[in-house]
Design a protein around this motif. Structure first.
Motif, PDB file in Angstrom:
ATOM      1  N   MET A  10      70.510  79.268  53.410  1.00  0.00           N
ATOM      2  CA  MET A  10      70.926  79.532  52.033  1.00  0.00           C
ATOM      3  C   MET A  10      71.731  80.820  51.941  1.00  0.00           C
ATOM      4  SD  MET A  10      67.533  78.369  49.865  1.00  0.00           S
ATOM      5  CE  MET A  10      68.322  78.687  48.288  1.00  0.00           C
ATOM      6  N   ALA A  11      71.288  81.849  52.654  1.00  0.00           N
ATOM      7  CA  ALA A  11      71.986  83.132  52.620  1.00  0.00           C
ATOM      8  C   ALA A  11      73.389  83.006  53.204  1.00  0.00           C
ATOM      9  CB  ALA A  11      71.184  84.196  53.363  1.00  0.00           C
ATOM     10  N   CYS A  12      73.520  82.301  54.308  1.00  0.00           N
ATOM     11  CA  CYS A  12      74.820  82.171  54.962  1.00  0.00           C
ATOM     12  C   CYS A  12      75.759  81.263  54.178  1.00  0.00           C
ATOM     13  CB  CYS A  12      74.641  81.649  56.390  1.00  0.00           C
ATOM     14  SG  CYS A  12      73.874  82.838  57.507  1.00  0.00           S
ATOM     15  N   PHE A  13      75.245  80.128  53.704  1.00  0.00           N
ATOM     16  CA  PHE A  13      76.096  79.196  52.962  1.00  0.00           C
ATOM     17  C   PHE A  13      76.661  79.865  51.713  1.00  0.00           C
ATOM     18  CE2 PHE A  13      76.962  75.848  49.883  1.00  0.00           C
ATOM     19  CZ  PHE A  13      77.721  74.970  50.631  1.00  0.00           C
ATOM     20  N   SER A  14      75.814  80.577  50.987  1.00  0.00           N
ATOM     21  CA  SER A  14      76.263  81.255  49.774  1.00  0.00           C
ATOM     22  C   SER A  14      76.987  82.555  50.091  1.00  0.00           C
ATOM     23  CB  SER A  14      75.057  81.531  48.870  1.00  0.00           C
ATOM     24  OG  SER A  14      75.445  82.227  47.705  1.00  0.00           O
ATOM     25  N   GLY A  15      76.488  83.295  51.076  1.00  0.00           N
ATOM     26  CA  GLY A  15      77.032  84.612  51.357  1.00  0.00           C
ATOM     27  C   GLY A  15      78.397  84.593  51.997  1.00  0.00           C
ATOM     28  N   PHE A  16      78.742  83.523  52.695  1.00  0.00           N
ATOM     29  CA  PHE A  16      80.044  83.442  53.366  1.00  0.00           C
ATOM     30  C   PHE A  16      81.092  82.754  52.492  1.00  0.00           C
ATOM     31  CE2 PHE A  16      77.667  83.571  57.621  1.00  0.00           C
ATOM     32  CZ  PHE A  16      77.793  84.953  57.685  1.00  0.00           C
ATOM     33  N   ARG A  17      80.789  82.548  51.218  1.00  0.00           N
ATOM     34  CA  ARG A  17      81.768  81.921  50.336  1.00  0.00           C
ATOM     35  C   ARG A  17      82.886  82.916  49.994  1.00  0.00           C
ATOM     36  NH1 ARG A  17      77.694  83.781  47.179  1.00  0.00           N
ATOM     37  NH2 ARG A  17      78.094  84.484  45.033  1.00  0.00           N
ATOM     38  N   TYR A 105      70.273  77.516  42.402  1.00  0.00           N
ATOM     39  CA  TYR A 105      71.075  77.898  43.567  1.00  0.00           C
ATOM     40  C   TYR A 105      72.565  77.861  43.239  1.00  0.00           C
ATOM     41  CZ  TYR A 105      72.565  78.157  48.458  1.00  0.00           C
ATOM     42  OH  TYR A 105      73.139  78.543  49.643  1.00  0.00           O
ATOM     43  N   VAL A 106      73.005  76.818  42.550  1.00  0.00           N
ATOM     44  CA  VAL A 106      74.416  76.726  42.164  1.00  0.00           C
ATOM     45  C   VAL A 106      74.804  77.900  41.278  1.00  0.00           C
ATOM     46  CG1 VAL A 106      76.094  75.371  40.849  1.00  0.00           C
ATOM     47  CG2 VAL A 106      74.521  74.224  42.410  1.00  0.00           C
ATOM     48  N   PHE A 107      73.912  78.295  40.394  1.00  0.00           N
ATOM     49  CA  PHE A 107      74.224  79.403  39.495  1.00  0.00           C
ATOM     50  C   PHE A 107      74.468  80.694  40.267  1.00  0.00           C
ATOM     51  CE2 PHE A 107      72.789  83.068  36.966  1.00  0.00           C
ATOM     52  CZ  PHE A 107      73.708  82.995  35.932  1.00  0.00           C
ATOM     53  N   THR A 108      73.764  80.900  41.384  1.00  0.00           N
ATOM     54  CA  THR A 108      73.933  82.138  42.145  1.00  0.00           C
ATOM     55  C   THR A 108      75.328  82.251  42.745  1.00  0.00           C
ATOM     56  OG1 THR A 108      73.129  81.212  44.257  1.00  0.00           O
ATOM     57  CG2 THR A 108      71.488  82.129  42.741  1.00  0.00           C
ATOM     58  N   PHE A 109      76.085  81.162  42.799  1.00  0.00           N
ATOM     59  CA  PHE A 109      77.426  81.216  43.358  1.00  0.00           C
ATOM     60  C   PHE A 109      78.366  82.052  42.492  1.00  0.00           C
ATOM     61  CE2 PHE A 109      77.041  76.809  45.601  1.00  0.00           C
ATOM     62  CZ  PHE A 109      76.073  77.349  46.432  1.00  0.00           C
ATOM     63  N   SER A 110      78.037  82.185  41.206  1.00  0.00           N
ATOM     64  CA  SER A 110      78.982  82.823  40.302  1.00  0.00           C
ATOM     65  C   SER A 110      78.390  83.994  39.519  1.00  0.00           C
ATOM     66  CB  SER A 110      79.538  81.776  39.310  1.00  0.00           C
ATOM     67  OG  SER A 110      80.552  82.320  38.518  1.00  0.00           O
TER      68      SER A 110
END
Length: 344
Positions: A10-17, A105-110
């Motif tokens: 989760m950290a990598c998928f979101s953090g490397f965006r 989780y989707v909300f944390t993207f933005s």
């Protein structure tokens, strides 16, 4: 091991965006302002939501790029969630399913400010469950420094600790009645306190679908695992679910109240695992409760679990379908050069 692996993913998928998406572009403008010549004016312009500006300044002072801020925040929320699940959830499967399917989780993207605040609120929740009021208060204050609406979680400690009795039922009914009768005045008060006096209006005053879903899940929880005084953690989490539904009721005025309710409702990551915990396992963990537990056959849990999983997938698909503005521009940082696009 399972939680550690999921936390890393989760950290990598979101953090490397890439930050070339949604509100991350606006946050980049704030990041550059907080590290420009007049950085003091931007960082200390006011005390509202100052935490994110201090974070931006700190990362910039170290000479690190904005991408580091994005990764740090992604790793922070993944690790605090993992810690919460590791320490208190009887089922990581249900916890992570709820966190993803309910759209957190989707909300944390933005939403960087609220993502930081929700992470600190998770730490504050641990203070509730561990009976550490000072720890709860400190983490909630820090959450509010990042996102002022998080201060609403200051009410969580006494609410969670309220025992289920006749007085509790009377107070709950009275609060629901007051919310219904004085909803307009309450919205104005919340708007003044948390949303800088913004005006909210409603067209028909009907309860939203999300609130109805939340009520249904709570009713299902009471059927699967009735409230008992000695079932302390479940009772505390249930009390917070009640608050989440009450706040969600105001989403008829504006969706910002859904985000406000999420400070309480994010703990469905504990509520769902608790209501799906098999009676035999409850008795094994808490043998003093074995005569008050509601038992179901293992096959029943499997069937119900399958139905909940299918519903969660359907709900997630619906949520993602309404979040295309966030997800349509999702790319990893190596797929796009946002600096060449910024300012065009």
């Amino acid at each position: 091991m399972c939680i550690q692996v999921i936390t890393i993913i989760m950290a990598c998928f979101s953090g490397f965006r890439s930050w070339w998406m949604g509100d991350l572009i606006k946050y980049y403008t704030l990041y550059t302002n907080c590290n420009g010549i007049d950085w003091r004016k931007h960082v200390f312009s006011d005390y509202t939501n100052m935490g994110i500006r201090i974070l931006f300044r700190g990362v910039g002072f170290l000479g690190l790029p904005y991408e580091v801020c994005v990764f740090v925040i992604a790793a922070f929320i993944a690790m605090t969630l993992g810690l919460l699940i590791y320490r208190y959830s009887p089922s990581p499967y249900w916890s992570y399913l709820m966190f993803i399917a309910m759209g957190f989780y989707v909300f944390t993207f933005s939403g960087l400010k609220q993502t930081c605040a929700m992470g600190f609120v998770m730490l504050a929740m641990m203070g509730i469950l561990d009976n550490k009021p000072r720890r709860f208060f400190i983490w909630t204050i820090i959450a509010g420094v990042f996102h002022a609406p998080a201060f609403i979680f200051l009410f969580a400690y006494p609410i969670a600790k309220k025992k289920i009795d006749i007085g509790y039922i009377a107070i709950t009914i009275a609060v629901i009645g007051a919310v219904y009768l004085f909803r307009g005045q309450i919205v104005e008060l919340l708007a003044e306190a948390y949303y800088e006096g913004e005006k909210f209006y409603t067209a028909d005053g009907t309860i939203g679908g999300r609130a109805l879903m939340m009520i249904f899940i709570m009713a299902f929880g009471l059927f699967m695992r009735p409230l008992r005084r000695d079932d302390v953690m479940y009772r505390q989490v249930f009390n917070l679910m009640v608050v989440a539904v009450i706040i969600q009721y105001f989403s008829m005025y504006d969706n910002v109240f859904s985000r406000l309710a999420d400070y309480y409702y994010q703990f469905i990551v504990l509520f769902m695992p608790l209501i799906m915990e098999e009676g035999e396992h409850q008795a094994l963990v808490q043998p003093e409760r074995k005569y008050t537990i509601r038992y179901f056959a293992h096959n029943n849990y499997v069937l119900i679990g399958l139905m909940i999983t299918l519903f969660a997938l359907w709900y997630y698909n619906s949520y993602v379908g309404s979040s295309q503005t966030i997800l349509q521009d999702f790319k990893f940082f190596w797929q796009i050069d946002p600096y060449s696009l910024y300012g065009q």
